[in-house]
Each structure stands twice: as C-alpha cells, then as structure tokens.
Design an enzyme around this catalytic site. Structure first.
Site, PDB file in Angstrom:
ATOM      1  N   LYS A  10      -1.816  15.176  -3.706  1.00  0.00           N
ATOM      2  CA  LYS A  10      -0.811  14.119  -3.559  1.00  0.00           C
ATOM      3  C   LYS A  10       0.251  14.341  -4.620  1.00  0.00           C
ATOM      4  O   LYS A  10      -0.025  14.939  -5.662  1.00  0.00           O
ATOM      5  CB  LYS A  10      -1.455  12.737  -3.762  1.00  0.00           C
ATOM      6  CG  LYS A  10      -0.688  11.611  -3.107  1.00  0.00           C
ATOM      7  CD  LYS A  10      -1.013  11.527  -1.637  1.00  0.00           C
ATOM      8  CE  LYS A  10      -0.250  10.422  -0.938  1.00  0.00           C
ATOM      9  NZ  LYS A  10      -0.741  10.223   0.439  1.00  0.00           N
TER      10      LYS A  10
HETATM   11  P1  NAD Z   1       7.080   3.474   4.416  1.00  0.00           P
HETATM   12  O1  NAD Z   1       7.811   3.611   3.134  1.00  0.00           O
HETATM   13  O2  NAD Z   1       7.664   4.055   5.656  1.00  0.00           O
HETATM   14  O3  NAD Z   1       6.784   1.926   4.723  1.00  0.00           O
HETATM   15  C1  NAD Z   1       6.183   1.049   3.819  1.00  0.00           C
HETATM   16  C2  NAD Z   1       6.383  -0.369   4.342  1.00  0.00           C
HETATM   17  O4  NAD Z   1       5.671  -1.289   3.520  1.00  0.00           O
HETATM   18  C3  NAD Z   1       7.846  -0.828   4.335  1.00  0.00           C
HETATM   19  O5  NAD Z   1       8.097  -1.596   5.491  1.00  0.00           O
HETATM   20  C4  NAD Z   1       7.908  -1.731   3.098  1.00  0.00           C
HETATM   21  O6  NAD Z   1       8.934  -2.715   3.194  1.00  0.00           O
HETATM   22  C5  NAD Z   1       6.540  -2.355   3.175  1.00  0.00           C
HETATM   23  N1  NAD Z   1       6.078  -2.953   1.938  1.00  0.00           N
HETATM   24  C6  NAD Z   1       6.181  -2.495   0.660  1.00  0.00           C
HETATM   25  N2  NAD Z   1       5.618  -3.358  -0.200  1.00  0.00           N
HETATM   26  C7  NAD Z   1       5.152  -4.385   0.547  1.00  0.00           C
HETATM   27  C8  NAD Z   1       4.477  -5.594   0.257  1.00  0.00           C
HETATM   28  N3  NAD Z   1       4.159  -5.906  -0.998  1.00  0.00           N
HETATM   29  N4  NAD Z   1       4.153  -6.408   1.281  1.00  0.00           N
HETATM   30  C9  NAD Z   1       4.472  -6.086   2.548  1.00  0.00           C
HETATM   31  N5  NAD Z   1       5.098  -4.971   2.886  1.00  0.00           N
HETATM   32  C10 NAD Z   1       5.440  -4.130   1.906  1.00  0.00           C
HETATM   33  O7  NAD Z   1       5.616   4.067   4.133  1.00  0.00           O
HETATM   34  P2  NAD Z   1       4.551   4.556   5.212  1.00  0.00           P
HETATM   35  O8  NAD Z   1       4.691   6.020   5.360  1.00  0.00           O
HETATM   36  O9  NAD Z   1       4.602   3.662   6.390  1.00  0.00           O
HETATM   37  O10 NAD Z   1       3.190   4.330   4.412  1.00  0.00           O
HETATM   38  C11 NAD Z   1       2.526   3.071   4.374  1.00  0.00           C
HETATM   39  C12 NAD Z   1       1.096   3.259   3.895  1.00  0.00           C
HETATM   40  O11 NAD Z   1       0.418   4.160   4.772  1.00  0.00           O
HETATM   41  C13 NAD Z   1       0.931   3.868   2.507  1.00  0.00           C
HETATM   42  O12 NAD Z   1      -0.212   3.321   1.896  1.00  0.00           O
HETATM   43  C14 NAD Z   1       0.711   5.346   2.786  1.00  0.00           C
HETATM   44  O13 NAD Z   1       0.004   5.997   1.737  1.00  0.00           O
HETATM   45  C15 NAD Z   1      -0.129   5.240   4.042  1.00  0.00           C
HETATM   46  N6  NAD Z   1      -0.133   6.448   4.869  1.00  0.00           N
HETATM   47  C16 NAD Z   1       1.032   6.985   5.363  1.00  0.00           C
HETATM   48  C17 NAD Z   1       0.971   8.096   6.193  1.00  0.00           C
HETATM   49  C18 NAD Z   1       2.211   8.686   6.824  1.00  0.00           C
HETATM   50  O14 NAD Z   1       2.066   9.603   7.645  1.00  0.00           O
HETATM   51  N7  NAD Z   1       3.400   8.190   6.546  1.00  0.00           N
HETATM   52  C19 NAD Z   1      -0.261   8.708   6.467  1.00  0.00           C
HETATM   53  C20 NAD Z   1      -1.422   8.135   5.965  1.00  0.00           C
HETATM   54  C21 NAD Z   1      -1.345   7.012   5.164  1.00  0.00           C
END
Ligand code: NAD
Length: 426
Positions: A116
């Site tokens: 990561k």
């Molecule tokens: P992103 O940046 O696209 O979206 C994050 C979202 O969370 C945004 O809408 C933001 O406004 C919201 N957010 C932030 N803080 C918040 C809070 N306190 N309360 C409510 N909403 C809040 O990120 P993403 O890629 O969608 O990732 C989200 C999660 O999924 C992370 O934990 C990431 O590690 C995990 N993840 C992502 C992927 C991927 O392929 N993108 C894969 C596996 C896991």
C-alpha cells in the site's frame, strides 16, 4: 519540538489501524496454530519506505509532503496495493492496509503479495497541476520499489485513473518505454481494463448476493444503507439497485440523504456529479453520517474510511448483514459486539476484493498485450468470488466461526504454506 514530534509521528507503525490489523491477524493465527517463527515475520512489513515529496505550488513556494510505500509480504509474487491521498495518511495506516492486501490477494488466489502507498495531503485543496506534480514526484521517490514484476500500485481513496496515468507515464519516462503493467486502474486508452472502475462495487454486490442466498433472504425485499459515495460506494449503490435492492440512504463526507421508500440512484449520481455533493437532492431528507449507520436495513455497507463501526455504535446498528466495502471499517470491539448480536459480516478482504481481482486481470492483459471483452471480465470476476465465498462459508461452518476469522484463516494458511515451501534465506 512538538512540531517535530508530530512530523516524525507519521512514521511510526503503532497506530490504531495497525493495532486493528494485527489483532485480526493474531486471532486467526491462534486458530490455525501458526508457526511462531512465521508469526514474528508476518507481524511486521517486509519493506517500508518513507519519502519526502517536495512540490512546487502554484504560488511559487515549495511544500514538502510525507509519502509512504509499504510492502507487507511478497512470498506469493509481486506486491499489489493502492495509493491513498488523504490528510490522515501515516506509515502505520499504510502498513495496516498493506497487511490487509496480503491476506486479500491470498484469499482469492491471486499470485500477489500485499502493499500500500499514500501521501499525506488534501487532494481537494490542490490544483490539478499541483496534484500532477505531487503524483509524479511521489512516483519518482518510490520508483526503487515499484515495477510490473515488483510492486504494482492502484487507485484508493483520493486517487483515480488520472493519478494512475501520471504514475504510469512517470515510470515509463524513467525507463524510456511505455510500461502499462506498472500500475492498474489506468484509463482504458493506455492499457486499463474494461470493468476495472466498477470492479470493487461489482464484487461487493456479488458477495452480498452469495450471502443473501445462504441466509434465504430475498433480494427484492432487501434494503441497503451505504456510507461513502465515491468509487466504491456509488458503483455498489448502482449495481445493488440494478439487482433489485432498495437503497434507502447514502452519504459522503459532507453528510447523507435518506428516503425509506428508496432512492433513485441514477438521479442521485447525476446530482452528485453536477453539484459535487449529495446535499440538496430533492427526494430525500438530510441525515448525518452517525445517524445513517444506525438506520434499520437489511445490509449496511461502509464504503468510506476505516474504524466507522466502533464499540460506541455497534450495539445500535440495525442491519442483518454488514458488507465491508471500505478497508478496516469495523474495530475489534465492534466486531465482537456484531458477532454476539448474530449480524453477518462479510469482511473487507472478501467483500472488496473485486478491485484487486480485476486489477490482476488488467495486469495480465498488459503483460500479454491482449485485451478481453467486458463480459469476460464480469464472468471471471464472479467465478473467482463465488469460489472464494464458498470456501470461506464452508470453512466458517466447519470451524464454527465467523466469516472474517474463516477468511483470515484461509488466507494466512496460504501465505504460511508459501513461506514454508520457499524456506528461509540465507
Ligand atoms: P473515494 O475517494 O472514491 O471515495 C470515498 C468516499 O467516502 C467519498 O464519497 C467521500 O466523500 C466519502 N467519505 C470520506 N469520509 C467520510 C465520512 N467520514 N463519512 C462518510 N463518507 C465519507 O474512495 P474509494 O476508492 O471509493 O474507497 C473507499 C473505501 O474503499 C476505502 O476504504 C478504500 O480503501 C476501499 N477500497 C477501495 C477500492 C478501489 O478499488 N477503489 C478497492 C478496495 C477497497
């Protein structure tokens, strides 16, 4: 002095996120009676790099950001894991997420180790040129570690396909030829895969459908609440709605919207795209994030940041299924409360593994320089996830344990076998 402490504090592993990852590991390691020598090795990262990232800002000043890249384990192959741009990024958080990636890749049978990366910054407060310079300098600083055969970054919170395009270009400029396989989650124009952008959400939906079937809950009568409306949250909402689930509430960092009759997700996505917020969406009432987590629903899907379901609110969540879209959204204390209450948790390493699975497909296509149709991506993704789900489900019944512990037992067992087969160098 305090300033220096605060600055150096970002490089310690001892953070709540790392303690959570370690506690989950120890719990499963105890269950499989893991060799103590291996346990000692797997408690800490294999490699961790902290970098200073100086960036020329638009006003001419130079600001130095903190960046990290951590490889937790590479016994199974090159390491794989996202890059996070967020103000709370620390070495400890990145190392915890790298450890989760090791288990996730092993659980679904990918030939990868876990890694990561991250930069401590607020991407929303940077201009696009500043973001590009930050991304390129960060890539240059971690370039001794990355490469298509060594360590392959991907998007995570605060980064996207554009970030990956800049990383791919920076690495390619350094070696003198195009290397699409150095990152995944790229635009399709430079070797990205069809279906990658929605893959994490699609995978979450596949695992939820598997569990609904096992629990004899009908899809059409199910309701969902989703925290986070970025890549993972929005695609999960859209695909769940397509499958027939009623989405009653969604939120982003500025707050949420709620409609017990069900939200029109296509309209919500349009609203968010044009206004950059969920607020003001007409056919719903506003709701704060803390209250949203406690709404009655069939399934609750945290899809934002870590440690959202805690000892303080776990006894009040009102779902039958908690599907972990985010990484590490449930604390150990909360996990025990949910277990005692009989709430089925689909753990992050299973629920959100669709992203890394399609990243693996992207990497394979880049290495072969031969690209697949989107339907093939969906079919292969579903195939891998239903096999992984079945394995975990059966193990949980056999061992009389929850899905997280069963997932971790399966994953750690595979890593342990790889270490034992390879032996200890020198
Ligand atoms: P992103 O940046 O696209 O979206 C994050 C979202 O969370 C945004 O809408 C933001 O406004 C919201 N957010 C932030 N803080 C918040 C809070 N306190 N309360 C409510 N909403 C809040 O990120 P993403 O890629 O969608 O990732 C989200 C999660 O999924 C992370 O934990 C990431 O590690 C995990 N993840 C992502 C992927 C991927 O392929 N993108 C894969 C596996 C896991």
């Amino acid at each position: 002095m305090r300033e220096l402490e605060a600055e150096l504090g970002v490089t310690t592993l001892d953070t709540s996120g790392y303690r959570l990852a370690l506690a989950q590991f120890e719990r499963a390691a105890d269950r499989i009676d893991l060799d103590p020598n291996l346990r000692g090795r797997l408690r800490v990262p294999q490699r961790a790099l902290a970098v200073g990232v100086p960036v020329r800002m638009d006003d001419g000043s130079v600001r130095t950001f903190h960046g990290f890249r951590v490889q937790h384990d590479t016994a199974l192959g090159p390491s794989k894991g996202g890059v996070r741009f967020h103000p709370a990024v620390t070495m400890g958080e990145v190392a915890a997420l790298a450890m989760l990636m090791t288990w996730k890749c092993a659980l679904v049978g990918l030939p990868y180790g876990g890694a990561k990366g991250g930069v401590r910054c607020a991407p929303g407060a940077l201009s696009r040129p500043e973001l590009q310079r930050l991304t390129r300098r960060y890539t240059a600083e971690i370039s001794p570690l990355i490469g298509p055969e060594r360590d392959i970054p991907a998007p995570d919170v605060g980064t996207d396909a554009q970030t990956m395009a800049w990383m791919m270009d920076t690495y390619s400029q350094q070696v003198g030829y195009a290397v699409p396989g150095v990152v995944t989650g790229k635009p399709v124009s430079i070797g990205g895969s069809l279906g990658r952008e929605e893959a994490t959400g699609r995978g979450i939906v596949y695992t939820i459908l598997e569990l609904l079937g096992r629990l004899n809950i009908s899809v059409a009568s199910s309701t969902a609440v989703i925290q986070g409306f970025g890549n993972v949250g929005a695609h999960t909402a859209r695909l769940l709605a397509t499958a027939g689930v009623s989405i009653v509430a969604v939120s982003d960092s500025k707050g949420g919207i709620h409609n017990p009759q069900g939200l029109n997700i296509d309209e919500v996505i349009r609203h968010k795209k044009s206004r950059h917020t969920l607020q003001g969406y007409p056919e719903a009432t506003p709701i704060v994030n803390e209250d949203l987590l406690e709404l009655p629903c069939t399934m609750l899907i945290p899809a934002a940041l870590g440690e959202q379901i805690t000892g303080a609110n776990a006894s009040r969540v009102q779902c039958r299924i908690l599907a972990e879209g985010a990484n590490g959204p449930t604390t150990m204390e909360a996990d025990q409360i949910l277990r005692d209450r009989g709430i089925a948790v689909i753990p992050d390493i299973l629920a959100n593994s669709g992203g890394v699975i399609v990243s693996y497909f992207e990497w394979v296509q880049d290495l072969q320089k031969y690209f697949w149709k989107e339907t093939e991506i969906h079919t292969r993704l579903r195939d891998i996830l239903s096999t992984a789900f079945r394995t975990v489900w059966d193990l949980s019944l056999r061992e009389k344990t929850d899905l997280r512990t069963a997932s971790m037992m399966q994953a750690i067992g595979r890593i342990a076998q790889a270490h034992l087969d390879r032996g200890l160098y020198p």
